[in-house]
Design an enzyme around this catalytic site. Structure first.
Site, short mmCIF file in Angstrom:
data_model
loop_
_atom_site.label_atom_id
_atom_site.label_comp_id
_atom_site.label_asym_id
_atom_site.label_seq_id
_atom_site.Cartn_x
_atom_site.Cartn_y
_atom_site.Cartn_z
N GLN A 20 -4.29 -1.46 9.85
CA GLN A 20 -4.25 -2.79 9.23
C GLN A 20 -4.80 -3.84 10.20
OE1 GLN A 20 -3.53 -3.29 6.04
NE2 GLN A 20 -3.74 -5.51 6.13
N ASP A 25 -10.74 3.19 4.66
CA ASP A 25 -11.10 1.77 4.58
C ASP A 25 -12.63 1.59 4.60
OD1 ASP A 25 -9.18 -0.21 4.26
OD2 ASP A 25 -8.52 -0.12 6.36
N LYS A 75 0.84 -1.20 0.00
CA LYS A 75 0.00 0.00 0.00
C LYS A 75 0.88 1.25 0.00
CE LYS A 75 -3.82 -2.38 2.32
NZ LYS A 75 -4.58 -2.63 3.55
N1 GUN Z 1 -6.76 -6.76 6.50
C1 GUN Z 1 -7.18 -7.48 5.45
N2 GUN Z 1 -7.76 -6.68 4.52
C2 GUN Z 1 -7.70 -5.43 5.01
C3 GUN Z 1 -8.14 -4.16 4.51
O1 GUN Z 1 -8.71 -4.02 3.43
N3 GUN Z 1 -7.88 -3.10 5.31
C4 GUN Z 1 -7.26 -3.22 6.50
N4 GUN Z 1 -7.06 -2.12 7.22
N5 GUN Z 1 -6.86 -4.37 7.00
C5 GUN Z 1 -7.08 -5.47 6.25
#
Ligand code: GUN
Length: 293
Positions: free
Chosen positions: A96, A119, A52
């Site tokens: 995350q 998110d 990311k």
């Molecule tokens: N863990 C697995 N997928 C995601 C996501 O799309 N965002 C976040 N913050 N954590 C995750």
């Protein structure tokens, strides 16, 4: 069979976002700034967050990676979130998941300022999504909608079967596919670990979205001809022949199911890259909304 090429589409989207960032720079404007918080040292989570942050750099966003030890207390994380909420330089941030067991995930997600919640996990944003209001749509479901749209996949009146009810993928996906409009207007069945006779349901599906995390779960005999298959699974399966010691496997027996499917996503290179592209898109949206304030 048409391959839903998430790698290609995500690169197209990143190019489109980069063009907007270049225009912002040319106008002397602030560029979008995404922060990502990771607690602990889970290998897969570190890899995702790293991707990311690298994606931000490649398209000209600012990015900040906040790494906290696995022993971090809930209070310490809440303090960090407060800092990010009030830091004007940050347009959007993500925590995350998963978080270590001493931390209440729902409490943490509720502490994120909804206007920076790129998110789309805050209950305010999730509620807005369910009510068809404009908001941040969680990146993976948003990426799946974008893939369906860019490949012109018909969803109206179709039977969409979602496998898995996670808050990140299955649940929002079931809501989005039943919304009015396109992609949407589907008749949705949400299946999960207590579902009986799942094959009986999947064989009735026009569209299957599998977010289970069980490699090779969906077999050819579980689908009908011309099905559309979206594979959200990304499980690390140990493999000593591979330099990393593992390979990434989806939920779908790709080789056999792709022979029956009209459209299908590969793993890797399907939904995964789309998730990152849509997170960037949400961050661009967050910047545009702050600029308008
Ligand atoms: N863990 C697995 N997928 C995601 C996501 O799309 N965002 C976040 N913050 N954590 C995750």
């Amino acid at each position: 069979m048409t391959l839903l090429d998430g790698k290609k589409v995500s690169n197209d989207i990143k190019d489109e976002i980069k063009a907007e960032v270049d225009a912002m720079k040319a106008n002397g404007e602030k560029v979008p700034h995404l922060a990502a918080v990771i607690v602990g040292d889970d290998g897969a989570s570190l890899t995702y967050v790293g991707s990311k942050v690298r994606a931000c750099e490649r398209i000209g966003f600012e990015s900040t990676l906040v790494k906290m030890p696995h022993t971090t207390s809930e209070l310490e994380l809440l303090k960090k979130i407060k800092e990010l909420n009030t830091n004007d330089a940050i347009d959007g941030f993500i925590i995350q998941l998963p978080l270590p067991p001493q931390i209440d995930t729902q409490k943490v997600l509720m502490a994120v300022d909804p206007s920076k919640d790129v998110d789309g996990f805050h209950p305010e944003n999730f509620g807005k999504m369910a009510l068809d209001m404009s908001t941040f749509i969680p990146a993976t479901p948003f990426g799946i909608l974008e893939l369906l749209e860019r490949y012109d996949v018909d969803t109206k009146g179709k039977h969409t079967v979602v496998i898995g009810r996670s808050h990140i993928v299955g649940r929002p996906m079931s809501i989005l596919m039943s919304r009015k409009g396109w992609p949407g207007n589907s008749t949705v069945t949400l299946t999960h670990s207590n579902t009986k006779n799942i094959s009986q349901i999947t064989t009735q599906a026009d569209i299957i979205i599998s977010a289970l995390g069980v490699p090779n779960f969906l077999k050819a005999e579980m689908v009908k001809d011309d099905v559309v298959v979206i594979d959200v699974g990304i499980t690390r399966v140990p493999d000593e022949d591979h330099p990393k010691g593992y390979v990434i496997r989806g939920d779908v027996d790709f080789e056999a199911v792709s022979e029956k499917a009209s459209f299908i996503t590969p793993v890797p290179g399907g939904v995964g890259p789309m998730t990152i592209a849509m997170l960037l898109k949400n961050t661009l949206l967050a910047r545009e909304q702050r600029r308008a304030l």
